[in-house]
Design an enzyme around this catalytic site. Structure first.
Site, PDB file in Angstrom:
ATOM      1  N   HIS A 356       0.810  -1.220   0.000  1.00  5.07           N
ATOM      2  CA  HIS A 356       0.000   0.000   0.000  1.00  5.07           C
ATOM      3  C   HIS A 356       0.840   1.265   0.000  1.00  5.07           C
ATOM      4  O   HIS A 356       2.054   1.252   0.249  1.00  5.07           O
ATOM      5  CB  HIS A 356      -0.948   0.002   1.204  1.00  5.07           C
ATOM      6  CG  HIS A 356      -0.248   0.020   2.541  1.00  5.07           C
ATOM      7  ND1 HIS A 356       0.098   1.181   3.185  1.00  5.07           N
ATOM      8  CD2 HIS A 356       0.144  -0.994   3.361  1.00  5.07           C
ATOM      9  CE1 HIS A 356       0.670   0.901   4.346  1.00  5.07           C
ATOM     10  NE2 HIS A 356       0.716  -0.422   4.476  1.00  5.07           N
ATOM     11  N   CYS A 375       2.954  -5.260   6.868  1.00  7.07           N
ATOM     12  CA  CYS A 375       2.574  -4.928   5.495  1.00  7.07           C
ATOM     13  C   CYS A 375       3.707  -4.164   4.812  1.00  7.07           C
ATOM     14  O   CYS A 375       4.633  -3.682   5.465  1.00  7.07           O
ATOM     15  CB  CYS A 375       1.294  -4.097   5.485  1.00  7.07           C
ATOM     16  SG  CYS A 375      -0.180  -5.061   5.911  1.00  7.07           S
TER      17      CYS A 375
END
Length: 456
Positions: A356, A375
């Site tokens: 992301h 992440c």
């Protein structure tokens, strides 16, 4: 009378030859029933399948294949270190090119037991070499018993070896190693290194190359385009045909590691909201919320109960949340300060991680970027998404995507052809023809070095 005599001589020759062939067949079959011999084999089931399809005949001592094949095969084993593989797996305490030549040159009536043992061990060594080259020696998904018993993605080393014996280019038929660029870069480097340094002395960079080639053998990807995210170098590389595009990334902290995995990016979403992982909510956010409920409003968070209903925050509700935190969840609405930034790339995995954007762009200026909860944050997500859309034949969607990203409008962009993504852990890569070492941030190297017995 003369004709009858000639026929008798021919018949006797055939009978003798058949008797010798039967003796050979019996000796190979006998060897494969010997528990002592079987205990020496790394892949006994594969070896037995090989000889069953080869009619229990010698493959390397009296085989009908091209005369140079056995010697090429033996040289392959003796030079396995040139492929980043240890010599210890290939029965070289018994096998050698010199002994092969000796056994092939002595009479057929010589000790068949010794010949059979050599032939069987050489077959096992070659099957082991093929499996190690293709799967790696310490593959976390497939152990040797699993590989020996099953066809993994229709791959069987015994079938590869049988087929190679029928090919004109024996060595080319055994090229079963990964095609991924990082691997071919390692192999090219080793080819040059051992050409210029005709020795097997230990070199630190060669040992690093060896363990990282092993990791790359665990990857099951042959296609392009693909994305390779390397945790220790904090990099993302997008491979499209002959082009490579580089991006900086932020990965998980040593306490919240980014997992090694393979998946496919199916779609990406602009202006995502963020469902905060429960561990982050309980351990990190809840103390701040209890200290000041204004924290939620300042960072655009909302609290939800287990039924998905938004909760109105009050002192009594905060007390209830503190007592039963796992009954609640938190989401952050989309916006410029959203933790996921303006776009998130989704790929299925059991760890709940994704790729992301981020609102903390300044962190990409740091050289060491193990900073996330697991992440992966990418520095230039707009460029990455545009490349994926263009390659997917959806170039007309790029302006739509850029507008949605700029105005924080939620929209999904589904790829017609999902793109493989490989998250790996390589502490060494070849850059401009030279090895570059990276910090072992999760301390994974020691375990693999110990398995390969590289720690002196």
């Amino acid at each position: 009378m003369k004709t009858l005599l000639n026929f008798t001589i021919i018949l006797c020759s055939v009978i003798i030859a058949q008797a010798q062939d039967l003796k050979i067949t019996n000796q190979i079959a006998s060897s494969l029933k010997d528990t002592v011999i079987l205990s020496k084999l790394h892949y006994p089931k594969s070896v037995m399948r090989f000889y069953a399809k080869n009619n229990s005949e010698y493959a390397w001592i009296h085989g009908v294949q091209k005369l140079d094949q056995p010697e090429l095969a033996m040289l392959l084993l003796e030079y396995s270190y040139r492929f980043g593989l240890p010599l210890s797996d290939y029965h070289l305490e018994t096998l050698s090119l010199e002994k092969l030549r000796k056994l092939r040159n002595i009479s057929a009536e010589a000790d068949q037991k010794e010949k059979a043992l050599f032939d069987v061990l050489m077959t096992d060594a070659l099957i082991t070499f093929i499996n190690n080259l293709h799967f790696g020696k310490y593959n976390p998904l497939y152990n040797s018993l699993n590989i020996d018993t099953n066809a993994i993605h229709e791959f069987r080393a015994d079938d590869i070896l049988l087929d190679a014996r029928q090919q004109t280019d024996f060595l080319k038929a055994l090229e079963v190693q990964p095609k991924i660029k990082a691997y071919t870069d390692f192999q090219d480097y080793l080819n040059v290194f051992y050409t210029e340094n005709d020795c097997m002395d230990s070199h630190p960079e060669i040992e690093k190359i060896m363990i990282n080639m092993e990791r790359l053998r665990w990857i099951d990807n042959e296609s392009k385009p693909y994305i390779l995210i390397n945790i220790p170098s904090y990099t993302l590389e997008l491979y499209q045909k002959d082009a490579v595009f580089d991006f900086k990334v932020i990965v998980g902290k040593p306490t919240t590691r980014t997992p090694v995995l393979e998946s496919r990016i199916n779609y990406f979403t602009t202006a995502p909201d963020w469902k905060v992982p429960q561990s982050i909510f309980v351990k990190e956010m809840l103390p701040k919320i209890l200290k000041s409920s204004q924290y939620l409003e300042d960072h655009h968070y909302a609290v939800y109960d287990r039924h998905g209903n938004e909760v109105e925050i009050s002192s009594s509700k905060l007390k209830e949340i503190r007592q039963n935190p796992y009954h609640y969840s938190v989401r952050q609405s989309s916006g410029c300060d959203n933790a996921l930034g303006a776009v998130v790339f989704r790929f299925p995995n059991s760890y709940g991680v994704y790729l992301h954007d981020t609102s903390q762009k300044q962190l990409f200026n740091q050289s060491e970027r193990a900073l996330s909860h697991g992440c992966i944050r990418v520095e230039k997500p707009k460029e990455l998404a545009s490349l994926l859309l263009r390659y997917d034949g959806a170039e007309s969607d790029i302006p739509v995507f850029e507008n949605a990203m700029a105005e924080y409008k939620r929209k999904d962009f589904v790829l017609k052809q999902p793109v493989p993504v490989v998250i790996t852990y390589l502490t060494c890569l070849i850059k401009d023809g030279k090895p570059v070492l990276y910090k072992d941030i999760y301390h994974f190297d020691d375990s693999l070095e110990n398995k390969f017995n590289l720690n002196k």
